[in-house]
Design a protein around this motif. Structure first.
Motif, PDB file in Angstrom:
ATOM      1  N   LEU A 199      -5.972   3.886  -6.269  1.00  0.00           N
ATOM      2  CA  LEU A 199      -6.848   3.016  -5.485  1.00  0.00           C
ATOM      3  C   LEU A 199      -8.303   3.410  -5.677  1.00  0.00           C
ATOM      4  O   LEU A 199      -9.225   2.606  -5.791  1.00  0.00           O
ATOM      5  CB  LEU A 199      -6.391   2.786  -4.011  1.00  0.00           C
ATOM      6  CG  LEU A 199      -5.109   2.296  -3.520  1.00  0.00           C
ATOM      7  CD1 LEU A 199      -4.937   2.090  -2.177  1.00  0.00           C
ATOM      8  CD2 LEU A 199      -5.201   0.910  -4.191  1.00  0.00           C
ATOM      9  N   ARG A 200      -8.524   4.668  -5.732  1.00  0.00           N
ATOM     10  CA  ARG A 200     -10.093   5.238  -6.011  1.00  0.00           C
ATOM     11  C   ARG A 200     -10.141   4.795  -7.231  1.00  0.00           C
ATOM     12  O   ARG A 200     -11.417   4.600  -7.621  1.00  0.00           O
ATOM     13  CB  ARG A 200     -10.165   6.726  -5.568  1.00  0.00           C
ATOM     14  CG  ARG A 200      -9.783   7.199  -4.273  1.00  0.00           C
ATOM     15  CD  ARG A 200     -10.155   8.490  -3.992  1.00  0.00           C
ATOM     16  NE  ARG A 200      -9.505   9.487  -4.777  1.00  0.00           N
ATOM     17  CZ  ARG A 200      -8.375  10.004  -4.288  1.00  0.00           C
ATOM     18  NH1 ARG A 200      -8.086   9.669  -2.946  1.00  0.00           N
ATOM     19  NH2 ARG A 200      -7.481  10.635  -5.083  1.00  0.00           N
ATOM     20  N   LEU A 253      -5.012   0.379  -9.597  1.00  0.00           N
ATOM     21  CA  LEU A 253      -4.321  -0.453  -8.419  1.00  0.00           C
ATOM     22  C   LEU A 253      -5.474  -0.861  -7.282  1.00  0.00           C
ATOM     23  O   LEU A 253      -6.289  -0.197  -6.924  1.00  0.00           O
ATOM     24  CB  LEU A 253      -3.235   0.207  -7.748  1.00  0.00           C
ATOM     25  CG  LEU A 253      -1.973   0.620  -8.888  1.00  0.00           C
ATOM     26  CD1 LEU A 253      -0.929   1.609  -8.064  1.00  0.00           C
ATOM     27  CD2 LEU A 253      -1.282  -0.368  -9.544  1.00  0.00           C
ATOM     28  N   VAL A 254      -4.868  -2.069  -6.713  1.00  0.00           N
ATOM     29  CA  VAL A 254      -5.863  -2.618  -5.682  1.00  0.00           C
ATOM     30  C   VAL A 254      -4.764  -2.855  -4.646  1.00  0.00           C
ATOM     31  O   VAL A 254      -3.853  -3.359  -4.587  1.00  0.00           O
ATOM     32  CB  VAL A 254      -6.664  -4.111  -6.121  1.00  0.00           C
ATOM     33  CG1 VAL A 254      -7.469  -3.774  -7.176  1.00  0.00           C
ATOM     34  CG2 VAL A 254      -5.569  -5.340  -6.588  1.00  0.00           C
ATOM     35  N   ARG A 255      -5.279  -2.480  -3.305  1.00  0.00           N
ATOM     36  CA  ARG A 255      -4.599  -2.874  -1.932  1.00  0.00           C
ATOM     37  C   ARG A 255      -4.545  -4.274  -1.625  1.00  0.00           C
ATOM     38  O   ARG A 255      -5.985  -4.831  -1.700  1.00  0.00           O
ATOM     39  CB  ARG A 255      -5.284  -2.154  -0.878  1.00  0.00           C
ATOM     40  CG  ARG A 255      -4.510  -2.042   0.332  1.00  0.00           C
ATOM     41  CD  ARG A 255      -5.067  -1.111   1.483  1.00  0.00           C
ATOM     42  NE  ARG A 255      -4.369  -1.209   2.640  1.00  0.00           N
ATOM     43  CZ  ARG A 255      -4.177  -0.435   3.730  1.00  0.00           C
ATOM     44  NH1 ARG A 255      -4.833   0.755   3.649  1.00  0.00           N
ATOM     45  NH2 ARG A 255      -3.834  -0.917   4.924  1.00  0.00           N
ATOM     46  N   VAL A 308       5.220  -2.181  -2.377  1.00  0.00           N
ATOM     47  CA  VAL A 308       4.731  -1.464  -1.282  1.00  0.00           C
ATOM     48  C   VAL A 308       5.082   0.003  -1.446  1.00  0.00           C
ATOM     49  O   VAL A 308       6.311   0.314  -1.569  1.00  0.00           O
ATOM     50  CB  VAL A 308       5.632  -2.188  -0.175  1.00  0.00           C
ATOM     51  CG1 VAL A 308       5.333  -1.351   1.313  1.00  0.00           C
ATOM     52  CG2 VAL A 308       5.332  -3.569   0.224  1.00  0.00           C
ATOM     53  N   LEU A 309       4.002   0.699  -1.291  1.00  0.00           N
ATOM     54  CA  LEU A 309       4.160   2.085  -1.379  1.00  0.00           C
ATOM     55  C   LEU A 309       3.625   2.876  -0.188  1.00  0.00           C
ATOM     56  O   LEU A 309       2.380   2.179   0.235  1.00  0.00           O
ATOM     57  CB  LEU A 309       3.805   2.489  -2.764  1.00  0.00           C
ATOM     58  CG  LEU A 309       4.592   2.317  -4.041  1.00  0.00           C
ATOM     59  CD1 LEU A 309       3.885   2.717  -5.150  1.00  0.00           C
ATOM     60  CD2 LEU A 309       6.169   3.002  -3.803  1.00  0.00           C
ATOM     61  N   SER A 310       3.667   4.180  -0.229  1.00  0.00           N
ATOM     62  CA  SER A 310       2.938   5.075   0.781  1.00  0.00           C
ATOM     63  C   SER A 310       1.633   4.914   0.303  1.00  0.00           C
ATOM     64  O   SER A 310       1.310   5.156  -0.873  1.00  0.00           O
ATOM     65  CB  SER A 310       3.446   6.487   0.724  1.00  0.00           C
ATOM     66  OG  SER A 310       2.596   7.292   1.165  1.00  0.00           O
ATOM     67  N   SER A 311       0.617   4.910   1.240  1.00  0.00           N
ATOM     68  CA  SER A 311      -0.811   5.111   1.030  1.00  0.00           C
ATOM     69  C   SER A 311      -1.244   6.326   0.352  1.00  0.00           C
ATOM     70  O   SER A 311      -2.110   6.567  -0.452  1.00  0.00           O
ATOM     71  CB  SER A 311      -1.627   4.937   2.248  1.00  0.00           C
ATOM     72  OG  SER A 311      -1.281   5.702   3.211  1.00  0.00           O
ATOM     73  N   LEU A 312      -0.352   7.551   0.756  1.00  0.00           N
ATOM     74  CA  LEU A 312      -0.567   8.809   0.034  1.00  0.00           C
ATOM     75  C   LEU A 312      -0.339   8.500  -1.571  1.00  0.00           C
ATOM     76  O   LEU A 312      -0.858   9.425  -2.235  1.00  0.00           O
ATOM     77  CB  LEU A 312       0.311   9.880   0.867  1.00  0.00           C
ATOM     78  CG  LEU A 312       0.280  10.168   2.167  1.00  0.00           C
ATOM     79  CD1 LEU A 312       1.203  11.103   2.520  1.00  0.00           C
ATOM     80  CD2 LEU A 312      -1.116  10.755   2.343  1.00  0.00           C
ATOM     81  N   ARG A 339       2.241  11.073  10.045  1.00  0.00           N
ATOM     82  CA  ARG A 339       2.265   9.620   9.830  1.00  0.00           C
ATOM     83  C   ARG A 339       1.790   9.226   8.777  1.00  0.00           C
ATOM     84  O   ARG A 339       1.080   9.622   7.987  1.00  0.00           O
ATOM     85  CB  ARG A 339       1.842   8.784  11.046  1.00  0.00           C
ATOM     86  CG  ARG A 339       2.617   9.146  12.280  1.00  0.00           C
ATOM     87  CD  ARG A 339       1.622   8.466  13.718  1.00  0.00           C
ATOM     88  NE  ARG A 339       2.850   8.901  14.768  1.00  0.00           N
ATOM     89  CZ  ARG A 339       2.900   9.995  15.438  1.00  0.00           C
ATOM     90  NH1 ARG A 339       2.292  11.033  15.212  1.00  0.00           N
ATOM     91  NH2 ARG A 339       3.524   9.869  16.526  1.00  0.00           N
ATOM     92  N   ASP A 340       2.352   7.801   8.245  1.00  0.00           N
ATOM     93  CA  ASP A 340       1.973   7.467   6.826  1.00  0.00           C
ATOM     94  C   ASP A 340       1.935   5.981   6.912  1.00  0.00           C
ATOM     95  O   ASP A 340       2.729   5.193   7.578  1.00  0.00           O
ATOM     96  CB  ASP A 340       2.859   7.917   5.850  1.00  0.00           C
ATOM     97  CG  ASP A 340       2.715   7.373   4.622  1.00  0.00           C
ATOM     98  OD1 ASP A 340       1.455   7.117   4.127  1.00  0.00           O
ATOM     99  OD2 ASP A 340       3.678   6.965   3.748  1.00  0.00           O
ATOM    100  N   GLU A 341       1.040   5.279   6.342  1.00  0.00           N
ATOM    101  CA  GLU A 341       1.039   3.817   6.272  1.00  0.00           C
ATOM    102  C   GLU A 341       1.509   3.296   4.752  1.00  0.00           C
ATOM    103  O   GLU A 341       1.145   3.731   3.745  1.00  0.00           O
ATOM    104  CB  GLU A 341      -0.296   3.431   6.356  1.00  0.00           C
ATOM    105  CG  GLU A 341      -0.533   1.903   6.342  1.00  0.00           C
ATOM    106  CD  GLU A 341      -1.894   1.286   6.633  1.00  0.00           C
ATOM    107  OE1 GLU A 341      -2.226   0.151   6.581  1.00  0.00           O
ATOM    108  OE2 GLU A 341      -2.835   2.189   6.494  1.00  0.00           O
ATOM    109  N   LEU A 342       2.379   2.394   5.039  1.00  0.00           N
ATOM    110  CA  LEU A 342       2.935   1.500   3.755  1.00  0.00           C
ATOM    111  C   LEU A 342       1.885   0.365   3.402  1.00  0.00           C
ATOM    112  O   LEU A 342       1.495  -0.251   4.322  1.00  0.00           O
ATOM    113  CB  LEU A 342       4.198   0.928   3.954  1.00  0.00           C
ATOM    114  CG  LEU A 342       5.279   2.060   4.031  1.00  0.00           C
ATOM    115  CD1 LEU A 342       6.516   1.282   4.168  1.00  0.00           C
ATOM    116  CD2 LEU A 342       5.522   3.199   2.989  1.00  0.00           C
TER     117      LEU A 342
END
Length: 296
Positions: free
Chosen positions: A252-253, A257-259, A242-246, A169-172
């Motif tokens: 992000l780290r 880019l910022v969420r 909008v992209l995959s969190s993967l 499973r993956d979150e956008l």
């Protein structure tokens, strides 16, 4: 070509040649795991089919008749040809089974399939696994028409007519550059819906899932078929995506880019392995399926 009824089956010819080579029914029986009576019955049946007596029987064993010498020579040629046929077929099967083609959509291809390919190589070093990277719609087409034995897709639904199993499973997530007006605050679904985004091309699992969940009211500001290009465009155009969190975990780290949190909206999708049910996974395809679906 229609075979003459005078031609016995290969097993019978094999027994005839074994009897001639060993000189007795009992010895041929031991070679084939048959009783002497069974061998004798097969020889009589073969002689009946051929129409000539192949062996003379005596108290000291059996010996070919003059006609039998010719029959046994021909039988040896038939068995040699059958052996070449079997060897060739086996070679084809080894060649076919030594290759596996996997089609995968972007997120799965970049973040999950490489690890599975390493495991496949370690467990089955003789298998060459090739991955084709494309969007989810193209993956479905490749699996349907047999260009790929297995496929990995990211769309919200199981593709009709294909078999599927969930492999993850993956979150956008909505992301922007750190200088965007959304940075540092949350937005509403209405804001997201009415804002042009940098988007994946139509047919991608990310694009399809986003549009089904959010129902945007404006077209994308840009359409790109590369995640790397999208991340670059987000910064240069100062626009959200909008992209995959993967796919954005590293950025992000690093803070490049910022969420952006969206009120009361979480977009989680299932990542699926698919195959054509008319050709279910066997051999290397089955091995790869087991690796991809294994749980730690």
């Amino acid at each position: 070509m229609v075979l003459s009824p005078r031609v016995p089956d290969l097993a019978a010819l094999d027994v005839l040649v074994s009897v001639a080579r060993s000189g007795s029914m009992s010895a041929a029986g031991r070679e084939h795991g048959l009783s002497q009576q069974a061998v004798s019955a097969r020889v009589r049946a073969a002689e009946r089919d051929i129409g000539v007596r192949v062996f003379d029987r005596g108290t000291s064993g059996v010996a070919p008749t003059p006609e039998g010498v010719a029959v046994l020579e021909w039988a040896g040629g038939v068995l040699e040809a059958a052996d070449r046929f079997a060897t060739g077929v086996q070679s084809l099967l080894r060649e076919k089974n030594a290759h596996l083609t996997v089609a995968a959509s972007m997120t799965v291809a970049e973040h999950l399939v490489p690890g599975w390919m390493v495991s496949m190589r370690a467990q089955h070093p003789d298998v060459h696994t090739r991955m084709r990277l494309m969007n989810s719609a193209d993956v479905v087409d490749h699996v349907r028409d047999g260009r790929a034995e297995l496929g990995f897709v990211e769309g919200p639904d199981e593709p009709p007519g294909l078999s599927a199993v969930v492999v993850g499973r993956d979150e956008l997530v909505v992301v922007t550059g750190p200088d965007h007006a959304w940075a540092g605050r949350s937005i509403t679904p209405a804001e997201l819906r009415s804002t042009p985004l940098v988007q994946r091309e139509p047919g991608s699992g990310t694009r399809t899932t986003y549009e089904l969940r959010v129902r945007p009211t404006v077209p994308p500001i840009l359409e790109l078929n590369s995640v790397t290009a999208i991340k670059s465009a987000v910064l240069s155009a100062n626009a959200p995506t909008v992209l995959s969190s993967l796919a954005v975990a590293g950025e992000l780290r690093a803070g490049s880019l910022v969420r952006i949190a969206v009120d009361d909206l979480t977009i989680v999708r299932e990542l699926r392995l698919i195959w054509n049910p008319t050709t279910p996974p066997r051999g290397p395809a089955r091995d790869f399926l087991e690796i991809a679906t294994a749980r730690p």
